[in-house]
Motif scaffolding. Sequence first.
Motif, PDB file in Angstrom:
ATOM      1  N   ILE A   1       0.840  -1.207   0.000  1.00  0.00           N
ATOM      2  CA  ILE A   1       0.000   0.000   0.000  1.00  0.00           C
ATOM      3  C   ILE A   1       0.870   1.249   0.000  1.00  0.00           C
ATOM      4  O   ILE A   1       0.621   2.199  -0.759  1.00  0.00           O
ATOM      5  CB  ILE A   1      -0.971  -0.026   1.208  1.00  0.00           C
ATOM      6  N   MET A   2       1.902   1.250   0.847  1.00  0.00           N
ATOM      7  CA  MET A   2       2.781   2.420   0.918  1.00  0.00           C
ATOM      8  C   MET A   2       3.558   2.621  -0.383  1.00  0.00           C
ATOM      9  O   MET A   2       3.804   3.761  -0.794  1.00  0.00           O
ATOM     10  CB  MET A   2       3.752   2.293   2.094  1.00  0.00           C
ATOM     11  N   ALA A   3       3.936   1.539  -1.047  1.00  0.00           N
ATOM     12  CA  ALA A   3       4.652   1.658  -2.321  1.00  0.00           C
ATOM     13  C   ALA A   3       3.748   2.295  -3.376  1.00  0.00           C
ATOM     14  O   ALA A   3       4.196   3.158  -4.141  1.00  0.00           O
ATOM     15  CB  ALA A   3       5.145   0.300  -2.781  1.00  0.00           C
ATOM     16  N   CYS A   4       2.498   1.873  -3.409  1.00  0.00           N
ATOM     17  CA  CYS A   4       1.555   2.457  -4.374  1.00  0.00           C
ATOM     18  C   CYS A   4       1.300   3.930  -4.071  1.00  0.00           C
ATOM     19  O   CYS A   4       1.324   4.777  -4.972  1.00  0.00           O
ATOM     20  CB  CYS A   4       0.247   1.673  -4.373  1.00  0.00           C
ATOM     21  N   VAL A   5       1.045   4.247  -2.812  1.00  0.00           N
ATOM     22  CA  VAL A   5       0.783   5.637  -2.427  1.00  0.00           C
ATOM     23  C   VAL A   5       2.009   6.499  -2.692  1.00  0.00           C
ATOM     24  O   VAL A   5       1.904   7.596  -3.261  1.00  0.00           O
ATOM     25  CB  VAL A   5       0.353   5.704  -0.936  1.00  0.00           C
ATOM     26  N   TYR A   6       3.184   6.030  -2.293  1.00  0.00           N
ATOM     27  CA  TYR A   6       4.413   6.787  -2.500  1.00  0.00           C
ATOM     28  C   TYR A   6       4.694   6.980  -3.989  1.00  0.00           C
ATOM     29  O   TYR A   6       5.123   8.048  -4.410  1.00  0.00           O
ATOM     30  CB  TYR A   6       5.585   6.066  -1.823  1.00  0.00           C
ATOM     31  N   GLY A   7       4.472   5.940  -4.765  1.00  0.00           N
ATOM     32  CA  GLY A   7       4.722   6.050  -6.199  1.00  0.00           C
ATOM     33  C   GLY A   7       3.795   7.029  -6.885  1.00  0.00           C
ATOM     34  O   GLY A   7       4.213   7.775  -7.774  1.00  0.00           O
ATOM     35  N   LEU A   8       2.516   7.069  -6.466  1.00  0.00           N
ATOM     36  CA  LEU A   8       1.565   7.999  -7.075  1.00  0.00           C
ATOM     37  C   LEU A   8       1.823   9.437  -6.643  1.00  0.00           C
ATOM     38  O   LEU A   8       1.704  10.364  -7.452  1.00  0.00           O
ATOM     39  CB  LEU A   8       0.134   7.589  -6.725  1.00  0.00           C
ATOM     40  N   TRP A   9       2.158   9.643  -5.395  1.00  0.00           N
ATOM     41  CA  TRP A   9       2.359  11.003  -4.899  1.00  0.00           C
ATOM     42  C   TRP A   9       3.709  11.585  -5.278  1.00  0.00           C
ATOM     43  O   TRP A   9       3.808  12.746  -5.631  1.00  0.00           O
ATOM     44  CB  TRP A   9       2.200  11.052  -3.383  1.00  0.00           C
ATOM     45  N   SER A  10       4.744  10.801  -5.183  1.00  0.00           N
ATOM     46  CA  SER A  10       6.080  11.376  -5.359  1.00  0.00           C
ATOM     47  C   SER A  10       6.581  11.300  -6.797  1.00  0.00           C
ATOM     48  O   SER A  10       7.417  12.101  -7.198  1.00  0.00           O
ATOM     49  CB  SER A  10       7.073  10.676  -4.451  1.00  0.00           C
ATOM     50  N   LYS A  11       6.114  10.322  -7.560  1.00  0.00           N
ATOM     51  CA  LYS A  11       6.599  10.086  -8.926  1.00  0.00           C
ATOM     52  C   LYS A  11       8.123   9.899  -8.952  1.00  0.00           C
ATOM     53  O   LYS A  11       8.797  10.237  -9.925  1.00  0.00           O
ATOM     54  CB  LYS A  11       6.213  11.240  -9.855  1.00  0.00           C
ATOM     55  N   GLU A  12       8.665   9.376  -7.860  1.00  0.00           N
ATOM     56  CA  GLU A  12      10.109   9.177  -7.727  1.00  0.00           C
ATOM     57  C   GLU A  12      10.391   7.686  -7.869  1.00  0.00           C
ATOM     58  O   GLU A  12       9.913   6.878  -7.085  1.00  0.00           O
ATOM     59  CB  GLU A  12      10.556   9.696  -6.358  1.00  0.00           C
ATOM     60  N   PRO A  13      11.149   7.260  -8.883  1.00  0.00           N
ATOM     61  CA  PRO A  13      11.281   5.830  -9.164  1.00  0.00           C
ATOM     62  C   PRO A  13      12.148   5.053  -8.181  1.00  0.00           C
ATOM     63  O   PRO A  13      11.891   3.880  -7.925  1.00  0.00           O
ATOM     64  CB  PRO A  13      11.888   5.788 -10.565  1.00  0.00           C
ATOM     65  N   ALA A  14      13.174   5.679  -7.606  1.00  0.00           N
ATOM     66  CA  ALA A  14      14.090   4.923  -6.741  1.00  0.00           C
ATOM     67  C   ALA A  14      13.402   4.491  -5.445  1.00  0.00           C
ATOM     68  O   ALA A  14      13.498   3.333  -5.037  1.00  0.00           O
ATOM     69  CB  ALA A  14      15.325   5.760  -6.424  1.00  0.00           C
ATOM     70  N   GLY A  15      12.719   5.397  -4.792  1.00  0.00           N
ATOM     71  CA  GLY A  15      12.024   5.057  -3.548  1.00  0.00           C
ATOM     72  C   GLY A  15      10.871   4.097  -3.783  1.00  0.00           C
ATOM     73  O   GLY A  15      10.626   3.191  -2.975  1.00  0.00           O
ATOM     74  N   THR A  16      10.164   4.281  -4.888  1.00  0.00           N
ATOM     75  CA  THR A  16       9.054   3.387  -5.215  1.00  0.00           C
ATOM     76  C   THR A  16       9.569   1.971  -5.468  1.00  0.00           C
ATOM     77  O   THR A  16       8.996   0.998  -4.976  1.00  0.00           O
ATOM     78  CB  THR A  16       8.303   3.908  -6.459  1.00  0.00           C
ATOM     79  N   THR A  17      10.658   1.868  -6.198  1.00  0.00           N
ATOM     80  CA  THR A  17      11.261   0.556  -6.453  1.00  0.00           C
ATOM     81  C   THR A  17      11.724  -0.089  -5.160  1.00  0.00           C
ATOM     82  O   THR A  17      11.531  -1.297  -4.946  1.00  0.00           O
ATOM     83  CB  THR A  17      12.437   0.694  -7.429  1.00  0.00           C
ATOM     84  N   ALA A  18      12.337   0.694  -4.284  1.00  0.00           N
ATOM     85  CA  ALA A  18      12.809   0.159  -3.007  1.00  0.00           C
ATOM     86  C   ALA A  18      11.638  -0.362  -2.169  1.00  0.00           C
ATOM     87  O   ALA A  18      11.742  -1.422  -1.539  1.00  0.00           O
ATOM     88  CB  ALA A  18      13.578   1.230  -2.239  1.00  0.00           C
ATOM     89  N   LEU A  19      10.530   0.356  -2.164  1.00  0.00           N
ATOM     90  CA  LEU A  19       9.362  -0.106  -1.406  1.00  0.00           C
ATOM     91  C   LEU A  19       8.761  -1.369  -2.015  1.00  0.00           C
ATOM     92  O   LEU A  19       8.327  -2.271  -1.282  1.00  0.00           O
ATOM     93  CB  LEU A  19       8.310   0.997  -1.315  1.00  0.00           C
TER      94      LEU A  19
END
Length: 132
Positions: free
Chosen positions: A17-35
């Motif tokens: 859930i946090m990976a999806c939320v973080y990916g949609l809000w931040s549009k930052e690929p490194a953190g989204t991939t890490a999550l």
Amino acid sequence: MKIQGKLFMWLSLFLLIMACVYGLWSKEPAGTTALFLAFGLAIMVGFYLGFTARRVDAGAQDNKNADVADDAGELGFFSPHSWQPLSLAIGGALAFTAIAVGWWLLYFSAPLVLIGVYGWVFEYYRGENRTQ
């Protein structure tokens, strides 16, 4: 082990859930991939613990009325001393240093890693059955 499996499964759901939320809000690929990778690791551990819990006896941690002393006793066999992890650590450190310094350093790290893995795997095959 059943409770640990459930904890890791809940953790994996939270991380997804946090990976999806973080990916949609931040549009930052490194953190989204890490999550997403953390989600994958958590679900693998949770699945393994849940699968193993069905095949082994229930431990004291699975009993709500258990005391601390109920889980006392021998936990298994642990090697009293071994030099193989030192060889693996030095070889692994040199291998990761090779990424920054130069790939030529892998020529020195690969033998250390191979010696460490071979020694650790066959550490207890030597002994009373060894011929001298």
